[in-house]
Design an enzyme around this catalytic site. Structure first.
Site, PDB file in Angstrom:
ATOM      1  N   HIS A  67     -31.864 -40.936  -6.859  1.00 40.16           N
ATOM      2  CA  HIS A  67     -33.289 -41.065  -6.568  1.00 40.16           C
ATOM      3  C   HIS A  67     -33.574 -40.797  -5.097  1.00 40.16           C
ATOM      4  CE1 HIS A  67     -31.261 -44.993  -6.351  1.00 40.16           C
ATOM      5  NE2 HIS A  67     -31.984 -45.185  -5.254  1.00 40.16           N
ATOM      6  N   CYS A 187     -41.071 -70.514  -8.042  1.00 37.22           N
ATOM      7  CA  CYS A 187     -40.118 -70.491  -6.938  1.00 37.22           C
ATOM      8  C   CYS A 187     -40.737 -69.683  -5.795  1.00 37.22           C
ATOM      9  CB  CYS A 187     -38.768 -69.897  -7.359  1.00 37.22           C
ATOM     10  SG  CYS A 187     -38.824 -68.155  -7.838  1.00 37.22           S
TER      11      CYS A 187
END
Length: 655
Positions: A67, A187
């Site tokens: 990529h 979280c």
């Protein structure tokens, strides 16, 4: 993001002719050029090769995902190519790659780039999908495989929601309904812990014969939001969170308030506490519609939650500012003009601007988590006073009664400012509660801002800054004067701490220590070494589990082997949480193995003097490392050691 939007049928290569890695890249890049996805073969190919030089994108399991994102890309796309014979792509598991997914994202298209990677890894975690892709004959077949895989994921989610609704309807119609409770998980980063806690609560409740609905406050926003009717009907509430969640809605309900890791490790205990009637009744002050309650846990539990609220808001400033500053150092070193180069001046200035907000934001949001919105302004001011010295900014702001002080109170002073401002505001609220109701409207507009600012400024000017400026200066001198032996010990400890709880208090303590040292002096070689140690220590657990599942398949379940594939990407990106499912399933073997591997990796960082002047990024920021081979070696050695110990230690699945 639906990966099918980028997987265009007319650009797929169903029978790749290449027989080597370089030929694969040439053939796929040329296909992009022919199909008009890129307008410059050489530019795009150079970036693909540059990415491969950092570390192979051969993910193992027969899959490779090369990529790049650059100015040559006209529009985002994912090119699928298949080699029936297989190609040696230097994959992590040493096996030939058959399936190739080349991702092209335009300049500045980082979101497309990362979302495509995430979407791909999520689908490719399923071994059945991989086998079907290997047998696909036409582009339509490839699209169908992805369509079925994504539909199956969506159907699984839909069935879960429908089953929940059916249970709720049946329970409402039954005279002997099953126990029903609600929960919230959250979280600081909202990536892994939030959803793992949700999954564990749902599965555990099902085993216990309890109906449950879980609201998640994650990176994608709030999902499965609890309604007032659901809260009223529930026997109790579980809040498993390390950051602020909306609490006043639970007023009058039995409520268990614990860190998010408690739901991952001890979901049964939390549910049983509610069922046994041992959860204390929550009473809201109603001061703020989005305020969180004080934890009913320990004092340290409260402090940890408040600290995490500050850190979660601070991290974008640390990461963005740190990486831009690191890029500026590369410009200074390798481009003409050095420190006078316009690119250096711009990047360094932008990074420093973000860093200037780091301590004030930390202090402000610690204060806000304690004293709600009225504490935000005193926290910001206290944090700003801690981040500068009398001589800073041309001496415009006197922040310390010791006129000859040249050091700011720094990160530690900011921590103190946040907690002091928060609890100062709580005290002011209690005092103001006795004032006549006629002045109620004056509290948020006059009383809290004026006296909050006055008191925090006095405390910082006469107490905190004089004390912590000296401490900060001493710590900076100590770190910069450390010998190699001491650095090795420190980096070994910090890296090992990253694996103790993989995102919990120990992990965060190590990261905060290193990032605090880095914030105090971003140009220090020692602070860059400390950042490298926590980065290496945090990358090793996911890499270790990925290696283990690839080479010791008989020691891991099918679900673990599937998760191991995605951990290649998570480890590469410094996301330690990818190893948590393995640690939760077998903590006695996985955690000690990862601690040993991380500690070895950290020791190598100290010995090889590996510095990474960036606070996040994993292997994505490899070009910024002062010792690139040493950085890669530290991660590889630590990961292999952890993987071997863990996998040899574990028993075969069938036993």
């Amino acid at each position: 993001m639906d990966i099918r939007d980028l997987l265009m049928k007319d650009i797929m290569i169903m029978d790749l002719k290449a027989t080597s890695k370089s030929e694969v890249i040439d053939e796929m890049v040329h296909q992009y050029f022919v199909k008009g996805i890129i307008n410059d073969e050489e530019v795009y190919k150079a970036d693909i090769i540059k990415r491969e030089e950092q570390s192979t994108t051969g993910m193992g399991g027969g899959i490779a995902i090369p990529h790049a994102h650059d100015e040559a890309v006209v529009k985002p796309a994912v090119l699928f190519a298949r080699s029936k014979a297989g190609v040696d792509y230097e994959s992590f598991d040493g096996q030939p790659a058959h399936l190739f997914f080349m991702i092209a994202a335009p300049e500045g298209g980082d979101n497309t780039h990362l979302q495509a990677l995430a979407a791909l890894s999520k689908v490719l975690m399923n071994p059945e999908v991989v086998e079907e892709l290997k047998g696909a004959e036409t582009p339509d077949d490839v699209q169908d495989v992805f369509a079925k895989a994504i539909a199956a994921q969506e159907e699984e989610e839909r069935q879960r929601e429908e089953a929940q609704k059916a249970k709720e309807a049946a329970a409402a119609a039954s005279n002997e309904e099953r126990p029903y409770i609600v929960a919230v998980t959250a979280c600081p980063n909202g990536i892994a812990h939030t959803y793992m806690a949700e999954e564990n609560l749902i599965k555990t409740a099902e085993k216990m014969g309890v109906d449950i609905k879980v609201e998640t406050n994650g990176s994608e926003g709030i999902k499965h939001r609890l309604t007032p009717d659901e809260i009223n009907r529930a026997a109790g509430v579980i809040v498993a969170a390390d950051k602020k969640v909306e609490m006043p809605r639970f007023d009058g309900k039995p409520l268990v308030n614990k860190p998010v890791t408690a739901a991952i490790k001890n979901a049964e205990d939390l549910i049983q506490t509610v069922l046994d009637g041992n959860a204390p009744t929550f009473h809201s002050t109603g001061a703020d519609a989005s305020a969180s309650a004080e934890s009913d846990g320990t004092v340290w539990g409260n402090i940890y939650k408040q600290l995490m609220n500050g850190i979660s808001h601070m991290l974008p400033f640390v990461i963005g500012g740190g990486i831009l500053m690191a890029l500026s150092f590369i410009v200074e070193q390798y481009m003409a003009g050095g420190a006078k180069n316009p690119a250096f001046i711009f990047l360094n200035g932008a990074g420093n601007l973000a860093f200037a907000f780091m301590v004030p934001v930390l202090a402000a949001y610690i204060a806000e988590s304690i004293g709600d919105t009225p504490a935000l302004m005193p926290g910001f001011v206290g944090g700003f006073m801690a981040s500068i010295a009398n001589a800073s900014l041309g001496g415009t702001y006197p922040v310390n009664f010791m006129k000859d002080s040249t050091s700011p109170a720094g990160f530690l002073g900011g921590l103190a400012a946040g907690f002091i401002a928060g609890y100062l505001m709580l005290g002011m609220k209690k005092v103001a509660a006795h004032l006549p109701k006629s002045v109620e409207g004056m509290k948020p507009m006059l009383i809290y801002p004026i006296f909050g600012l006055l008191f925090i400024a006095l405390i910082m000017y006469y107490i905190i800054n004089p004390i912590f400026s000296g401490i900060n200066l001493a710590i900076t001198h100590f770190l910069n004067g450390m010998g190699t032996g001491n650095i090795v010990v420190l980096t070994m400890i910090l890296a090992g701490m990253m694996s103790i709880d993989m995102g919990g208090p120990f992990n965060k303590a190590a990261y905060v220590f290193a990032s605090g040292a880095f914030a105090n002096d971003p140009t220090s070689k020692t602070s860059a070494i400390l950042m490298a140690s926590v980065m290496v220590g945090g990358m090793i657990p996911p890499f270790a589990t990925a290696i283990g599942t690839a080479f010791f398949k008989n020691k891991y379940t099918e679900d673990e082997r599937r998760a191991g594939v995605s951990n290649w990407v998570l480890g590469f990106s410094f996301i330690t949480e990818g190893a948590i499912p393995f640690a939760t399933a077998d903590p006695g073997r996985v955690i000690p193995s990862c601690i040993i591997g991380s500690a070895i990796g950290g020791a190598l960082v100290g010995m090889l003097k590996v510095g990474v002047p960036a606070p996040h990024g994993g292997f994505w920021v490899t070009p910024l490392a002062t010792n690139i081979p040493g950085y890669i070696i530290a991660v590889l050695v630590g990961s292999i050691v952890a993987a071997v110990i863990m996998s040899v230690w574990k028993k075969p699945v069938n036993k």
